[in-house]
Motif scaffolding. Structure first.
Motif, short mmCIF file in Angstrom:
data_model
loop_
_atom_site.label_atom_id
_atom_site.label_comp_id
_atom_site.label_asym_id
_atom_site.label_seq_id
_atom_site.Cartn_x
_atom_site.Cartn_y
_atom_site.Cartn_z
N LEU A 73 43.52 11.96 24.51
CA LEU A 73 43.18 11.19 23.31
C LEU A 73 41.74 10.71 23.46
O LEU A 73 41.31 10.40 24.57
CB LEU A 73 44.14 10.00 23.13
CG LEU A 73 45.61 10.36 22.88
CD1 LEU A 73 46.47 9.10 22.78
CD2 LEU A 73 45.79 11.21 21.61
N ASN A 74 41.05 10.64 22.34
CA ASN A 74 39.61 10.35 22.39
C ASN A 74 39.22 9.30 21.36
O ASN A 74 39.71 9.32 20.24
CB ASN A 74 38.85 11.66 22.10
CG ASN A 74 37.44 11.45 21.61
OD1 ASN A 74 37.19 11.22 20.43
ND2 ASN A 74 36.48 11.54 22.50
N SER A 75 38.37 8.37 21.77
CA SER A 75 37.87 7.43 20.77
C SER A 75 36.36 7.26 20.88
O SER A 75 35.76 7.55 21.92
CB SER A 75 38.56 6.08 20.88
OG SER A 75 38.18 5.47 22.08
N GLY A 216 29.67 22.46 23.55
CA GLY A 216 28.54 22.70 22.65
C GLY A 216 28.23 24.18 22.61
O GLY A 216 27.70 24.72 23.58
N GLY A 217 28.59 24.84 21.52
CA GLY A 217 28.24 26.25 21.36
C GLY A 217 29.08 27.20 22.19
O GLY A 217 28.74 28.38 22.30
N ILE A 218 30.18 26.70 22.76
CA ILE A 218 31.03 27.59 23.57
C ILE A 218 32.14 28.14 22.68
O ILE A 218 33.03 27.41 22.25
CB ILE A 218 31.62 26.84 24.78
CG1 ILE A 218 30.45 26.39 25.68
CG2 ILE A 218 32.61 27.72 25.54
CD1 ILE A 218 30.85 25.66 26.91
N GLY A 238 35.27 23.34 20.38
CA GLY A 238 35.51 22.71 19.08
C GLY A 238 35.50 23.73 17.96
O GLY A 238 36.54 24.27 17.55
N THR A 239 34.30 24.06 17.46
CA THR A 239 34.16 24.98 16.34
C THR A 239 34.91 26.29 16.57
O THR A 239 35.46 26.87 15.62
CB THR A 239 32.66 25.28 16.09
OG1 THR A 239 31.97 24.04 15.99
CG2 THR A 239 32.45 26.08 14.83
N GLY A 240 34.95 26.74 17.81
CA GLY A 240 35.62 28.00 18.13
C GLY A 240 37.10 28.01 17.80
O GLY A 240 37.72 29.07 17.74
C1 LIG Z 1 35.10 18.78 13.13
C2 LIG Z 1 34.63 18.14 14.39
C3 LIG Z 1 35.01 16.83 14.67
C4 LIG Z 1 34.62 16.22 15.86
N1 LIG Z 1 35.07 14.96 16.16
C5 LIG Z 1 34.86 14.44 17.40
C6 LIG Z 1 35.49 13.22 17.81
O1 LIG Z 1 36.21 12.58 17.05
N2 LIG Z 1 35.26 12.80 19.08
C7 LIG Z 1 34.47 13.49 19.97
O2 LIG Z 1 34.33 13.08 21.12
N3 LIG Z 1 33.85 14.62 19.59
C8 LIG Z 1 34.03 15.11 18.35
N4 LIG Z 1 33.45 16.31 17.99
C9 LIG Z 1 32.56 16.98 18.95
C10 LIG Z 1 33.39 17.87 19.89
O3 LIG Z 1 34.19 17.10 20.74
C11 LIG Z 1 32.52 18.78 20.75
O4 LIG Z 1 31.51 18.06 21.39
C12 LIG Z 1 31.90 19.90 19.92
O5 LIG Z 1 32.82 20.43 19.01
C13 LIG Z 1 31.41 21.00 20.83
O6 LIG Z 1 30.63 21.94 20.14
P1 LIG Z 1 31.24 23.23 19.40
O7 LIG Z 1 31.74 22.72 18.11
O8 LIG Z 1 30.07 24.11 19.27
O9 LIG Z 1 32.34 23.77 20.27
C14 LIG Z 1 33.80 16.92 16.79
C15 LIG Z 1 33.40 18.24 16.49
C16 LIG Z 1 33.81 18.85 15.32
C17 LIG Z 1 33.38 20.27 15.05
#
Ligand SMILES: Cc1cc2nc3c(=O)[nH]c(=O)nc-3n(C[C@H](O)[C@H](O)[C@H](O)COP(=O)(O)O)c2cc1C
Length: 353
Positions: A73-75, A216-218, A238-240
Protein backbone atom coordinates in the motif's frame (compact mmCIF):
# COMPACT_ATOMS: atom_id res chain seq x y z
CA UNK A 1 24.21 -16.35 -12.32
CA UNK A 2 25.82 -13.28 -10.76
CA UNK A 3 23.23 -11.07 -12.51
CA UNK A 4 20.47 -12.62 -10.39
CA UNK A 5 22.13 -12.55 -6.95
CA UNK A 6 20.31 -9.39 -5.84
CA UNK A 7 16.98 -10.24 -7.47
CA UNK A 8 16.97 -13.70 -5.90
CA UNK A 9 17.72 -12.31 -2.44
CA UNK A 10 14.90 -9.78 -2.93
CA UNK A 11 12.42 -12.44 -4.05
CA UNK A 12 13.21 -14.65 -1.10
CA UNK A 13 12.90 -11.73 1.36
CA UNK A 14 9.42 -10.85 0.03
CA UNK A 15 8.13 -14.28 -1.01
CA UNK A 16 8.04 -13.46 -4.71
CA UNK A 17 8.43 -15.60 -7.81
CA UNK A 18 9.81 -12.68 -9.84
CA UNK A 19 11.27 -9.30 -8.79
CA UNK A 20 8.47 -7.28 -10.34
CA UNK A 21 6.31 -4.86 -8.38
CA UNK A 22 3.17 -3.23 -9.69
CA UNK A 23 3.47 0.55 -9.42
CA UNK A 24 0.95 1.95 -6.96
CA UNK A 25 -1.20 4.07 -9.27
CA UNK A 26 -3.77 6.12 -7.42
CA UNK A 27 -7.01 5.92 -9.38
CA UNK A 28 -5.70 3.20 -11.72
CA UNK A 29 -4.89 0.22 -9.53
CA UNK A 30 -7.94 -2.03 -9.23
CA UNK A 31 -7.59 -5.00 -6.87
CA UNK A 32 -8.09 -7.31 -9.88
CA UNK A 33 -4.89 -6.01 -11.49
CA UNK A 34 -2.95 -6.23 -8.23
CA UNK A 35 -4.14 -9.82 -7.67
CA UNK A 36 -3.15 -10.78 -11.22
CA UNK A 37 0.36 -9.36 -10.67
CA UNK A 38 0.67 -11.29 -7.41
CA UNK A 39 -0.61 -14.48 -9.00
CA UNK A 40 2.09 -14.13 -11.65
CA UNK A 41 4.67 -14.10 -8.82
CA UNK A 42 5.11 -10.32 -8.52
CA UNK A 43 3.85 -7.89 -5.86
CA UNK A 44 0.45 -6.19 -6.22
CA UNK A 45 -0.06 -2.58 -5.15
CA UNK A 46 -2.55 0.12 -4.36
CA UNK A 47 -2.08 3.89 -4.20
CA UNK A 48 -4.42 4.92 -1.39
CA UNK A 49 -4.31 8.69 -2.01
CA UNK A 50 -7.98 9.02 -3.12
CA UNK A 51 -9.31 6.30 -0.78
CA UNK A 52 -11.09 6.64 2.55
CA UNK A 53 -10.12 4.19 5.33
CA UNK A 54 -13.23 2.13 4.48
CA UNK A 55 -12.26 1.98 0.81
CA UNK A 56 -8.73 0.87 1.75
CA UNK A 57 -10.17 -2.05 3.66
CA UNK A 58 -12.57 -2.96 0.81
CA UNK A 59 -9.67 -2.88 -1.68
CA UNK A 60 -7.65 -5.18 0.59
CA UNK A 61 -10.52 -7.65 0.99
CA UNK A 62 -11.01 -7.78 -2.78
CA UNK A 63 -7.29 -8.31 -3.33
CA UNK A 64 -7.21 -11.13 -0.78
CA UNK A 65 -10.23 -12.81 -2.36
CA UNK A 66 -8.19 -13.12 -5.58
CA UNK A 67 -4.78 -14.19 -4.29
CA UNK A 68 -2.64 -15.15 -1.30
CA UNK A 69 0.24 -13.17 -2.76
CA UNK A 70 2.22 -10.21 -1.49
CA UNK A 71 1.01 -6.62 -1.74
CA UNK A 72 2.00 -3.06 -1.04
CA UNK A 73 0.00 0.00 0.00
CA UNK A 74 1.30 3.44 -0.88
CA UNK A 75 0.58 6.96 0.26
CA UNK A 76 1.76 10.46 -0.56
CA UNK A 77 3.41 12.33 2.30
CA UNK A 78 1.44 15.57 2.71
CA UNK A 79 3.14 18.87 1.89
CA UNK A 80 2.55 22.29 3.45
CA UNK A 81 -0.93 23.80 3.53
CA UNK A 82 -1.62 25.59 0.23
CA UNK A 83 -1.74 29.36 0.14
CA UNK A 84 -4.82 30.63 -1.66
CA UNK A 85 -4.89 33.43 -4.23
CA UNK A 86 -8.58 33.85 -4.97
CA UNK A 87 -8.06 36.34 -7.81
CA UNK A 88 -5.77 33.94 -9.61
CA UNK A 89 -8.19 31.06 -8.96
CA UNK A 90 -10.85 33.08 -10.80
CA UNK A 91 -8.57 33.25 -13.86
CA UNK A 92 -8.01 29.51 -13.66
CA UNK A 93 -11.75 28.84 -13.34
CA UNK A 94 -12.42 30.87 -16.47
CA UNK A 95 -9.66 29.07 -18.35
CA UNK A 96 -10.90 25.64 -17.20
CA UNK A 97 -14.47 26.34 -18.25
CA UNK A 98 -13.29 25.97 -21.89
CA UNK A 99 -12.45 22.33 -21.14
CA UNK A 100 -15.04 21.22 -18.60
CA UNK A 101 -18.04 22.35 -16.56
CA UNK A 102 -18.12 25.58 -14.58
CA UNK A 103 -15.82 25.29 -11.55
CA UNK A 104 -17.60 25.67 -8.18
CA UNK A 105 -16.19 27.38 -5.09
CA UNK A 106 -13.35 25.29 -3.62
CA UNK A 107 -13.74 24.67 0.11
CA UNK A 108 -10.27 24.14 1.58
CA UNK A 109 -11.64 21.94 4.37
CA UNK A 110 -12.83 19.24 1.97
CA UNK A 111 -9.70 19.03 -0.15
CA UNK A 112 -8.03 15.94 1.29
CA UNK A 113 -8.83 12.72 3.13
CA UNK A 114 -7.13 12.58 6.54
CA UNK A 115 -3.57 11.31 6.06
CA UNK A 116 -3.43 10.06 9.68
CA UNK A 117 -6.60 8.00 9.18
CA UNK A 118 -5.25 6.59 5.91
CA UNK A 119 -2.04 5.60 7.72
CA UNK A 120 -4.01 3.79 10.43
CA UNK A 121 -6.08 2.02 7.77
CA UNK A 122 -2.91 0.92 5.97
CA UNK A 123 -1.54 -0.59 9.20
CA UNK A 124 -4.85 -2.36 9.84
CA UNK A 125 -4.78 -3.87 6.34
CA UNK A 126 -1.45 -5.56 7.22
CA UNK A 127 0.20 -5.39 3.80
CA UNK A 128 3.69 -6.84 3.30
CA UNK A 129 4.99 -3.38 2.47
CA UNK A 130 3.96 0.26 2.85
CA UNK A 131 5.60 2.65 0.43
CA UNK A 132 5.93 6.41 0.48
CA UNK A 133 6.29 9.06 -2.18
CA UNK A 134 6.98 12.82 -1.97
CA UNK A 135 8.51 12.57 1.49
CA UNK A 136 9.39 10.25 4.36
CA UNK A 137 7.16 8.95 7.14
CA UNK A 138 7.54 10.31 10.66
CA UNK A 139 9.67 8.15 13.02
CA UNK A 140 6.60 7.16 15.11
CA UNK A 141 4.82 5.69 12.08
CA UNK A 142 8.00 3.94 10.88
CA UNK A 143 8.26 2.39 14.35
CA UNK A 144 4.64 1.16 14.16
CA UNK A 145 5.24 -0.40 10.73
CA UNK A 146 8.35 -2.18 11.95
CA UNK A 147 6.59 -3.47 15.09
CA UNK A 148 3.96 -5.07 12.86
CA UNK A 149 6.60 -6.58 10.56
CA UNK A 150 5.57 -4.34 7.65
CA UNK A 151 8.49 -3.24 5.47
CA UNK A 152 8.91 0.33 4.18
CA UNK A 153 9.84 1.19 0.58
CA UNK A 154 10.67 4.89 0.15
CA UNK A 155 10.45 6.51 -3.30
CA UNK A 156 13.48 8.68 -4.08
CA UNK A 157 14.45 10.71 -7.13
CA UNK A 158 18.05 11.68 -6.33
CA UNK A 159 21.18 10.59 -4.47
CA UNK A 160 20.48 13.08 -1.66
CA UNK A 161 16.96 11.69 -1.18
CA UNK A 162 18.32 8.13 -1.23
CA UNK A 163 20.76 8.92 1.58
CA UNK A 164 18.01 10.60 3.64
CA UNK A 165 15.62 7.67 3.16
CA UNK A 166 18.23 5.06 4.07
CA UNK A 167 19.09 7.05 7.22
CA UNK A 168 15.40 7.24 8.15
CA UNK A 169 15.18 3.43 8.12
CA UNK A 170 13.75 2.49 4.72
CA UNK A 171 14.03 -1.22 3.94
CA UNK A 172 14.36 -0.58 0.20
CA UNK A 173 14.31 2.41 -2.13
CA UNK A 174 12.07 2.88 -5.15
CA UNK A 175 14.40 4.85 -7.41
CA UNK A 176 12.17 6.89 -9.70
CA UNK A 177 13.71 8.14 -12.93
CA UNK A 178 12.33 11.17 -14.71
CA UNK A 179 10.91 8.91 -17.46
CA UNK A 180 8.18 7.83 -15.03
CA UNK A 181 4.48 8.26 -15.71
CA UNK A 182 2.35 10.01 -13.09
CA UNK A 183 3.55 12.28 -10.32
CA UNK A 184 7.20 12.96 -9.58
CA UNK A 185 8.30 11.85 -6.13
CA UNK A 186 10.78 14.69 -5.43
CA UNK A 187 10.82 15.77 -1.79
CA UNK A 188 14.29 17.28 -1.31
CA UNK A 189 15.74 17.69 -4.79
CA UNK A 190 14.27 20.34 -7.09
CA UNK A 191 12.10 19.11 -9.95
CA UNK A 192 14.37 20.60 -12.60
CA UNK A 193 17.26 18.55 -11.19
CA UNK A 194 15.43 15.27 -11.87
CA UNK A 195 17.56 12.58 -13.51
CA UNK A 196 16.82 9.75 -15.89
CA UNK A 197 17.02 6.21 -14.50
CA UNK A 198 20.10 5.30 -16.56
CA UNK A 199 22.19 7.94 -14.77
CA UNK A 200 20.45 7.83 -11.39
CA UNK A 201 20.33 4.12 -10.61
CA UNK A 202 24.04 3.14 -10.74
CA UNK A 203 25.07 6.28 -8.84
CA UNK A 204 22.53 5.55 -6.08
CA UNK A 205 23.65 1.90 -6.08
CA UNK A 206 27.17 3.07 -5.24
CA UNK A 207 26.16 5.08 -2.19
CA UNK A 208 23.49 3.08 -0.37
CA UNK A 209 23.47 -0.53 0.73
CA UNK A 210 19.75 -1.38 0.84
CA UNK A 211 17.91 -2.97 -2.13
CA UNK A 212 16.91 -0.70 -5.00
CA UNK A 213 13.70 -0.99 -6.99
CA UNK A 214 14.02 0.71 -10.36
CA UNK A 215 11.03 2.58 -11.74
CA UNK A 216 10.37 4.89 -14.68
CA UNK A 217 10.18 3.83 -18.32
CA UNK A 218 10.45 0.11 -17.54
CA UNK A 219 8.03 -1.65 -19.86
CA UNK A 220 9.72 -4.53 -21.65
CA UNK A 221 12.38 -7.16 -20.98
CA UNK A 222 15.15 -4.92 -22.34
CA UNK A 223 14.57 -2.27 -19.71
CA UNK A 224 14.05 -4.80 -16.90
CA UNK A 225 17.36 -6.47 -17.82
CA UNK A 226 19.12 -3.10 -18.02
CA UNK A 227 17.81 -2.10 -14.60
CA UNK A 228 19.14 -5.33 -13.09
CA UNK A 229 22.54 -4.76 -14.70
CA UNK A 230 22.56 -1.19 -13.33
CA UNK A 231 22.13 -2.45 -9.77
CA UNK A 232 18.40 -2.96 -9.17
CA UNK A 233 17.12 -5.81 -7.00
CA UNK A 234 13.64 -5.41 -8.49
CA UNK A 235 11.63 -3.24 -10.87
CA UNK A 236 8.35 -1.39 -10.44
CA UNK A 237 6.14 -1.16 -13.54
CA UNK A 238 3.39 1.43 -14.00
CA UNK A 239 2.48 2.44 -17.55
CA UNK A 240 3.52 -1.00 -18.80
CA UNK A 241 0.50 -2.49 -17.00
CA UNK A 242 -2.08 0.11 -18.01
CA UNK A 243 -3.15 -1.53 -21.27
CA UNK A 244 -3.88 -4.90 -19.61
CA UNK A 245 -7.61 -5.65 -19.43
CA UNK A 246 -7.38 -5.86 -15.61
CA UNK A 247 -6.31 -2.20 -15.40
CA UNK A 248 -9.68 -1.29 -16.94
CA UNK A 249 -8.71 2.29 -17.82
CA UNK A 250 -10.73 4.31 -20.33
CA UNK A 251 -10.29 3.04 -23.89
CA UNK A 252 -9.19 6.44 -25.23
CA UNK A 253 -6.37 6.51 -22.64
CA UNK A 254 -5.30 2.92 -23.42
CA UNK A 255 -5.38 3.68 -27.18
CA UNK A 256 -3.34 6.85 -26.69
CA UNK A 257 -0.69 4.94 -24.67
CA UNK A 258 -0.19 2.65 -27.65
CA UNK A 259 0.89 5.53 -29.92
CA UNK A 260 2.59 7.80 -27.37
CA UNK A 261 6.25 8.37 -28.18
CA UNK A 262 8.61 9.70 -25.50
CA UNK A 263 8.26 13.21 -26.92
CA UNK A 264 4.46 13.01 -26.78
CA UNK A 265 4.49 13.14 -22.96
CA UNK A 266 4.87 16.24 -20.83
CA UNK A 267 5.68 16.92 -17.20
CA UNK A 268 2.90 19.22 -16.12
CA UNK A 269 1.42 20.82 -12.99
CA UNK A 270 -1.78 21.56 -14.88
CA UNK A 271 -3.84 18.67 -13.45
CA UNK A 272 -3.00 18.64 -9.75
CA UNK A 273 -0.58 21.45 -9.00
CA UNK A 274 2.29 18.95 -8.59
CA UNK A 275 4.43 17.89 -11.55
CA UNK A 276 3.45 14.63 -13.19
CA UNK A 277 4.13 13.06 -16.59
CA UNK A 278 1.06 12.82 -18.82
CA UNK A 279 0.20 12.33 -22.47
CA UNK A 280 0.14 15.71 -24.23
CA UNK A 281 -3.39 16.67 -25.18
CA UNK A 282 -5.39 19.79 -26.05
CA UNK A 283 -5.65 20.76 -22.37
CA UNK A 284 -1.92 20.41 -21.54
CA UNK A 285 -0.97 22.25 -24.74
CA UNK A 286 -3.28 25.14 -23.87
CA UNK A 287 -2.23 25.19 -20.19
CA UNK A 288 1.43 25.48 -21.18
CA UNK A 289 0.88 28.47 -23.49
CA UNK A 290 2.70 31.61 -22.32
CA UNK A 291 -0.45 33.64 -21.72
CA UNK A 292 -2.42 30.91 -19.89
CA UNK A 293 -2.81 31.25 -16.10
CA UNK A 294 -0.15 29.22 -14.30
CA UNK A 295 -1.51 26.33 -12.22
CA UNK A 296 -1.95 27.02 -8.52
CA UNK A 297 -0.62 24.72 -5.79
CA UNK A 298 -1.70 21.20 -4.83
CA UNK A 299 -4.38 20.27 -3.83
CA UNK A 300 -6.25 23.40 -4.92
CA UNK A 301 -5.36 22.89 -8.59
CA UNK A 302 -6.50 19.28 -8.32
CA UNK A 303 -9.83 20.44 -6.91
CA UNK A 304 -10.20 23.10 -9.62
CA UNK A 305 -9.66 20.54 -12.41
CA UNK A 306 -11.89 17.87 -10.86
CA UNK A 307 -14.97 18.65 -12.95
CA UNK A 308 -12.98 18.67 -16.18
CA UNK A 309 -11.20 15.42 -15.30
CA UNK A 310 -14.43 13.63 -14.38
CA UNK A 311 -16.18 14.84 -17.52
CA UNK A 312 -13.31 13.73 -19.75
CA UNK A 313 -13.32 10.34 -18.07
CA UNK A 314 -17.13 9.94 -18.26
CA UNK A 315 -17.13 10.92 -21.93
CA UNK A 316 -13.94 8.92 -22.66
CA UNK A 317 -12.40 12.04 -24.20
CA UNK A 318 -8.60 12.09 -24.29
CA UNK A 319 -8.48 15.83 -25.17
CA UNK A 320 -8.87 16.97 -21.57
CA UNK A 321 -8.25 13.69 -19.71
CA UNK A 322 -5.64 13.33 -17.00
CA UNK A 323 -3.88 10.58 -18.94
CA UNK A 324 -0.68 9.81 -17.04
CA UNK A 325 1.97 7.86 -18.94
CA UNK A 326 5.71 7.30 -18.85
CA UNK A 327 8.06 7.95 -21.73
CA UNK A 328 8.21 4.30 -22.85
CA UNK A 329 4.41 4.06 -23.09
CA UNK A 330 4.23 2.79 -26.66
CA UNK A 331 5.92 -0.47 -25.62
CA UNK A 332 2.98 -1.39 -23.32
CA UNK A 333 1.02 -4.45 -24.44
CA UNK A 334 -2.69 -5.17 -24.22
CA UNK A 335 -2.48 -8.74 -22.97
CA UNK A 336 -3.57 -10.03 -19.57
CA UNK A 337 -1.29 -9.13 -16.69
CA UNK A 338 -0.29 -12.68 -15.73
CA UNK A 339 0.77 -13.64 -19.26
CA UNK A 340 2.46 -10.28 -19.74
CA UNK A 341 4.62 -10.62 -16.62
CA UNK A 342 5.43 -14.29 -17.16
CA UNK A 343 6.53 -13.56 -20.74
CA UNK A 344 8.60 -10.59 -19.63
CA UNK A 345 10.37 -12.54 -16.91
CA UNK A 346 11.09 -15.50 -19.23
CA UNK A 347 12.65 -13.08 -21.71
CA UNK A 348 14.78 -11.48 -18.97
CA UNK A 349 16.02 -14.91 -17.90
CA UNK A 350 16.93 -15.73 -21.50
CA UNK A 351 18.82 -12.45 -21.79
CA UNK A 352 20.74 -12.53 -18.52
CA UNK A 353 21.30 -16.18 -17.53
C1 LIG B 1 -1.67 6.44 -13.50
C2 LIG B 1 -0.52 6.55 -12.56
C3 LIG B 1 -0.77 6.84 -11.22
C4 LIG B 1 0.29 6.91 -10.31
N1 LIG B 1 0.02 7.11 -8.97
C5 LIG B 1 1.03 6.98 -8.06
C6 LIG B 1 0.75 6.97 -6.65
O1 LIG B 1 -0.39 7.12 -6.22
N2 LIG B 1 1.79 6.80 -5.82
C7 LIG B 1 3.09 6.61 -6.26
O2 LIG B 1 3.99 6.41 -5.45
N3 LIG B 1 3.37 6.63 -7.57
C8 LIG B 1 2.38 6.80 -8.47
N4 LIG B 1 2.67 6.76 -9.82
C9 LIG B 1 4.07 6.62 -10.24
C10 LIG B 1 4.45 5.13 -10.30
O3 LIG B 1 4.49 4.58 -9.01
C11 LIG B 1 5.80 4.91 -10.96
O4 LIG B 1 6.78 5.73 -10.40
C12 LIG B 1 5.73 5.14 -12.47
O5 LIG B 1 4.56 4.61 -13.01
C13 LIG B 1 6.93 4.51 -13.14
O6 LIG B 1 7.03 4.90 -14.48
P1 LIG B 1 6.32 4.11 -15.69
O7 LIG B 1 4.91 4.59 -15.67
O8 LIG B 1 7.08 4.55 -16.87
O9 LIG B 1 6.41 2.64 -15.39
C14 LIG B 1 1.63 6.72 -10.75
C15 LIG B 1 1.87 6.45 -12.11
C16 LIG B 1 0.82 6.36 -13.01
C17 LIG B 1 1.12 6.05 -14.45
Amino acid sequence: MKNFEKTEAFCSAYGLGMPVIMAPMAGACPAELAAAVSNAGGMGACGVLPLTPGQISIWTEKFRSGTNGAFLLNSWIPGPEPTRDYNHEELLKKFLSDFGPEVPLIDARNLQISFEEQCEAMLEARPNVISSIMGLYEPAFIEKMKQQGIRWFATVTSVSEAILAQKAGADALVVQGSEAGGHRGNFYTAYDQSAGLMALLPVVADVVDIPLIATGGIVDSRSISAAILLGASAVQIGTGLLRTPEAAIKSSWADAIKVTRPEDTITTRAFSGKPGRAIRNCYTEAAHKKDSPIPTSYPVQRALTEGMRLKASDENKIDSMQAWAGQAASLAKDINAQDLLRNLWNEVEEKLR
